[in-house]
Design a protein around this motif. Sequence first.
Motif, mmCIF file in Angstrom:
data_model
loop_
_atom_site.group_PDB
_atom_site.id
_atom_site.type_symbol
_atom_site.label_atom_id
_atom_site.label_comp_id
_atom_site.label_asym_id
_atom_site.label_seq_id
_atom_site.Cartn_x
_atom_site.Cartn_y
_atom_site.Cartn_z
ATOM 1 N N THR A 150 0.865 -1.182 0.000
ATOM 2 C CA THR A 150 0.000 0.000 0.000
ATOM 3 C C THR A 150 0.898 1.227 0.000
ATOM 4 O OG1 THR A 150 -1.696 -1.182 1.235
ATOM 5 C CG2 THR A 150 -1.824 1.227 1.226
ATOM 6 N N ILE A 151 0.667 2.098 -0.964
ATOM 7 C CA ILE A 151 1.476 3.303 -1.112
ATOM 8 C C ILE A 151 0.613 4.497 -0.735
ATOM 9 C CG2 ILE A 151 2.765 4.719 -2.750
ATOM 10 C CD1 ILE A 151 3.292 2.094 -4.320
ATOM 11 N N GLU A 152 1.117 5.284 0.220
ATOM 12 C CA GLU A 152 0.400 6.472 0.683
ATOM 13 C C GLU A 152 1.236 7.702 0.395
ATOM 14 O OE1 GLU A 152 -0.593 6.048 4.795
ATOM 15 O OE2 GLU A 152 -1.932 4.366 4.427
ATOM 16 N N VAL A 153 0.577 8.718 -0.140
ATOM 17 C CA VAL A 153 1.223 9.998 -0.404
ATOM 18 C C VAL A 153 0.412 11.056 0.322
ATOM 19 C CG1 VAL A 153 1.898 11.660 -2.174
ATOM 20 C CG2 VAL A 153 2.046 9.209 -2.654
ATOM 21 N N GLY A 154 1.041 11.762 1.242
ATOM 22 C CA GLY A 154 0.352 12.837 1.955
ATOM 23 C C GLY A 154 -0.871 12.373 2.724
ATOM 24 N N ASN A 155 -0.776 11.264 3.451
ATOM 25 C CA ASN A 155 -1.864 10.701 4.258
ATOM 26 C C ASN A 155 -3.051 10.202 3.442
ATOM 27 O OD1 ASN A 155 -0.490 11.090 6.686
ATOM 28 N ND2 ASN A 155 -1.256 13.173 6.863
ATOM 29 N N HIS A 156 -2.868 9.994 2.166
ATOM 30 C CA HIS A 156 -3.916 9.443 1.312
ATOM 31 C C HIS A 156 -3.432 8.119 0.743
ATOM 32 C CE1 HIS A 156 -6.313 13.077 1.362
ATOM 33 N NE2 HIS A 156 -5.217 13.765 1.129
ATOM 34 N N ARG A 157 -4.217 7.064 0.940
ATOM 35 C CA ARG A 157 -3.869 5.786 0.332
ATOM 36 C C ARG A 157 -4.080 5.943 -1.163
ATOM 37 N NH1 ARG A 157 -6.692 0.000 1.266
ATOM 38 N NH2 ARG A 157 -7.874 0.601 -0.538
ATOM 39 N N VAL A 158 -3.009 5.827 -1.894
ATOM 40 C CA VAL A 158 -3.067 6.119 -3.312
ATOM 41 C C VAL A 158 -3.275 4.849 -4.129
ATOM 42 C CG1 VAL A 158 -1.786 7.050 -5.270
ATOM 43 C CG2 VAL A 158 -1.701 8.203 -3.066
ATOM 44 N N LEU A 159 -2.547 3.791 -3.821
ATOM 45 C CA LEU A 159 -2.713 2.578 -4.584
ATOM 46 C C LEU A 159 -2.164 1.386 -3.831
ATOM 47 C CD1 LEU A 159 0.120 1.764 -6.610
ATOM 48 C CD2 LEU A 159 -0.376 4.160 -6.951
ATOM 49 N N VAL A 160 -2.606 0.227 -4.275
ATOM 50 C CA VAL A 160 -2.145 -1.039 -3.702
ATOM 51 C C VAL A 160 -1.633 -1.900 -4.851
ATOM 52 C CG1 VAL A 160 -2.780 -3.123 -2.426
ATOM 53 C CG2 VAL A 160 -3.842 -0.921 -1.849
ATOM 54 N N LYS A 161 -0.428 -2.427 -4.685
ATOM 55 C CA LYS A 161 0.167 -3.304 -5.680
ATOM 56 C C LYS A 161 0.483 -4.638 -5.024
ATOM 57 C CE LYS A 161 1.329 -0.188 -9.082
ATOM 58 N NZ LYS A 161 1.263 -0.339 -10.517
ATOM 59 N N LYS A 162 0.472 -5.690 -5.805
ATOM 60 C CA LYS A 162 0.835 -7.019 -5.307
ATOM 61 C C LYS A 162 2.292 -7.301 -5.615
ATOM 62 C CE LYS A 162 -2.957 -8.625 -7.356
ATOM 63 N NZ LYS A 162 -3.841 -9.558 -8.006
ATOM 64 N N ILE A 163 2.948 -8.012 -4.692
ATOM 65 C CA ILE A 163 4.318 -8.453 -4.937
ATOM 66 C C ILE A 163 4.458 -9.878 -4.421
ATOM 67 C CG2 ILE A 163 5.265 -7.506 -2.794
ATOM 68 C CD1 ILE A 163 7.787 -6.833 -4.591
ATOM 69 N N ILE A 164 5.252 -10.642 -5.113
ATOM 70 C CA ILE A 164 5.533 -12.021 -4.695
ATOM 71 C C ILE A 164 6.950 -12.073 -4.171
ATOM 72 C CG2 ILE A 164 5.787 -14.407 -5.464
ATOM 73 C CD1 ILE A 164 3.624 -13.719 -7.602
ATOM 74 N N LYS A 165 7.096 -12.582 -2.976
ATOM 75 C CA LYS A 165 8.413 -12.786 -2.346
ATOM 76 C C LYS A 165 8.748 -14.259 -2.461
ATOM 77 C CE LYS A 165 11.740 -12.352 0.951
ATOM 78 N NZ LYS A 165 12.385 -13.605 1.080
ATOM 79 N N TYR A 166 9.945 -14.581 -2.991
ATOM 80 C CA TYR A 166 10.338 -15.994 -3.093
ATOM 81 C C TYR A 166 11.560 -16.271 -2.278
ATOM 82 C CZ TYR A 166 13.875 -14.554 -6.525
ATOM 83 O OH TYR A 166 14.942 -13.966 -7.161
#
Length: 87
Positions: free
Chosen positions: A71-87
């Motif tokens: 979850t990426i927040e800019v200026g106290n606003h949740r801007v977007l959510v991206k998925k990532i795979i950790k191996y």
Amino acid sequence: PVVSGIEIISLNNLVEIYPNPSKDYFTVSNLNFADIAISNTFGQIVKYATINPSNKKINIAELPAGLYFVTIEVGNHRVLVKKIIKY
């Protein structure tokens, strides 16, 4: 600053997380300042981080392998959510 819907859409198209899948770290591109929350598939936040122009890499070496939501927040606003795979 206020983040509009148009800005959110354009950020979603611009911001990239790579490499994905990742082993030890990932980089957030096209964004200079943001707060990052990484959560597991149970919705538990497992790591917080901040990116800035001199540090855009997020270390995830300590996390177990699996699927995570960034979850990426800019200026106290949740801007977007991206998925990532950790191996």
